[in-house]
Design an enzyme around this catalytic site. Structure first.
Site, PDB file in Angstrom:
ATOM      1  N   HIS A 168     -18.683 -15.979 -21.287  1.00  0.00           N
ATOM      2  CA  HIS A 168     -19.863 -16.732 -21.718  1.00  0.00           C
ATOM      3  C   HIS A 168     -20.232 -17.805 -20.689  1.00  0.00           C
ATOM      4  O   HIS A 168     -19.368 -18.286 -19.956  1.00  0.00           O
ATOM      5  CB  HIS A 168     -19.589 -17.443 -23.048  1.00  0.00           C
ATOM      6  CG  HIS A 168     -19.559 -16.558 -24.251  1.00  0.00           C
ATOM      7  ND1 HIS A 168     -18.544 -16.597 -25.175  1.00  0.00           N
ATOM      8  CD2 HIS A 168     -20.443 -15.624 -24.693  1.00  0.00           C
ATOM      9  CE1 HIS A 168     -18.795 -15.720 -26.144  1.00  0.00           C
ATOM     10  NE2 HIS A 168     -19.943 -15.116 -25.870  1.00  0.00           N
ATOM     11  N   CYS A 255     -15.914 -22.817 -28.685  1.00  0.00           N
ATOM     12  CA  CYS A 255     -15.998 -21.631 -29.557  1.00  0.00           C
ATOM     13  C   CYS A 255     -15.552 -21.925 -30.985  1.00  0.00           C
ATOM     14  O   CYS A 255     -15.953 -21.238 -31.921  1.00  0.00           O
ATOM     15  CB  CYS A 255     -15.117 -20.516 -29.022  1.00  0.00           C
ATOM     16  SG  CYS A 255     -15.165 -20.274 -27.264  1.00  0.00           S
TER      17      CYS A 255
END
Ligand code: GLY
Length: 265
Positions: A168, A255
């Protein structure tokens, strides 16, 4: 006025599930130990709560091994929330599961619809804009859909690129304050942070680039002493949290939560 990009009254986090052993990973470096993951997760939630924020802790969801990485399923902004459309097939259903929880905080919830994909881990919200990295999980169409979804909330969405082989965009960067980004060199070399002050992770410590600024704290993974010393000297109030088990699944500090200040009704 306090910074909307890191001043939060609330967070939502989800306990790791037993099925975490089946979580996605780029390279297999070992099976996560659930008990240790739970201990790290508890430390993480305690750090969030220590700032005075209310943290809703959701039960583990065995149906979705990666659902502890709750950030990928939604984007929470001051005026409303956007339910993401995760690009990993095994994670697609996580967004719908989360929607009712978001509805308890927001009256304005928007969605990213098929065929586009976008995951929260690719989104860095700063004081002035939303940067979104194209990646294996986030498409240009997904970014365009986010742009449409947030335009009337006063946000500018800018498309950037996640380095090849990196899960990411935020695997490699974090917001430290209104003007400052913590980044790996491999990401910042693209020029995506022009106009910001950039602090680089120390050589060999790229894995700590995923930290979070949460109210007065910068919460970052333990085990990266050179970068921690640099940030400490720069005046940030660091809180180190173990992340070895999440890291086996390419997960980090951002996250593990959704961070937000819900609009006053
Ligand atoms: N294991 C986190 C992810 O790949 O989405």
């Amino acid at each position: 006025m306090s910074a909307r990009s890191y001043t939060f009254t609330h967070a939502i986090s989800r306990r790791p599930s037993k099925s975490i052993i089946d979580g996605l990973r780029a390279i297999d470096i070992g099976t996560p130990d659930l008990a240790l993951f739970e201990a790290h997760h508890a430390d993480y939630v305690a750090a969030l709560r220590s700032t005075g924020a209310k943290v809703e802790l959701l039960e583990a969801d065995e149906a979705y091994p990666d659902s502890v990485f709750i950030e990928d399923a939604a984007l929470c902004l001051p005026k409303g929330a956007v339910v993401m459309r995760p690009g990993a097939p095994s994670r697609l259903g996580e967004a719908a599961v989360l929607a009712p929880t978001l509805a308890s905080y927001y009256s304005d919830i928007r969605t990213i619809d098929a065929p586009d994909f976008i995951e929260g881990g690719d989104i860095l919200t700063t004081e002035r804009e939303i940067l979104v990295g194209t990646s294996a999980r986030t498409t240009t169409g997904g970014i365009e859909a986010l742009r449409r979804a947030t335009a009337d909330w006063g946000y500018t969405v800018r498309e950037v690129h996640t380095p090849e082989g990196v899960l990411h965009f935020k695997t490699d960067c974090s917001l430290l304050d209104e003007e400052t980004i913590l980044s790996t060199e491999r990401l910042s070399v693209s020029g995506c942070f022009e106009g910001y002050k950039v602090l680089h992770t120390a050589e060999g410590e790229e894995a700590c680039a995923n930290a979070i600024r949460f109210n007065e704290l910068v919460i970052m993974p333990a085990g990266f002493p050179k970068t921690a010393e640099m940030l400490d000297k720069a005046g940030y109030n660091l809180r180190l949290v173990g992340n070895t088990e999440a890291a086996k699944l390419d997960g980090g500090m951002s996250c593990l939560s959704l961070r937000f200040s819900p609009p006053v009704a």
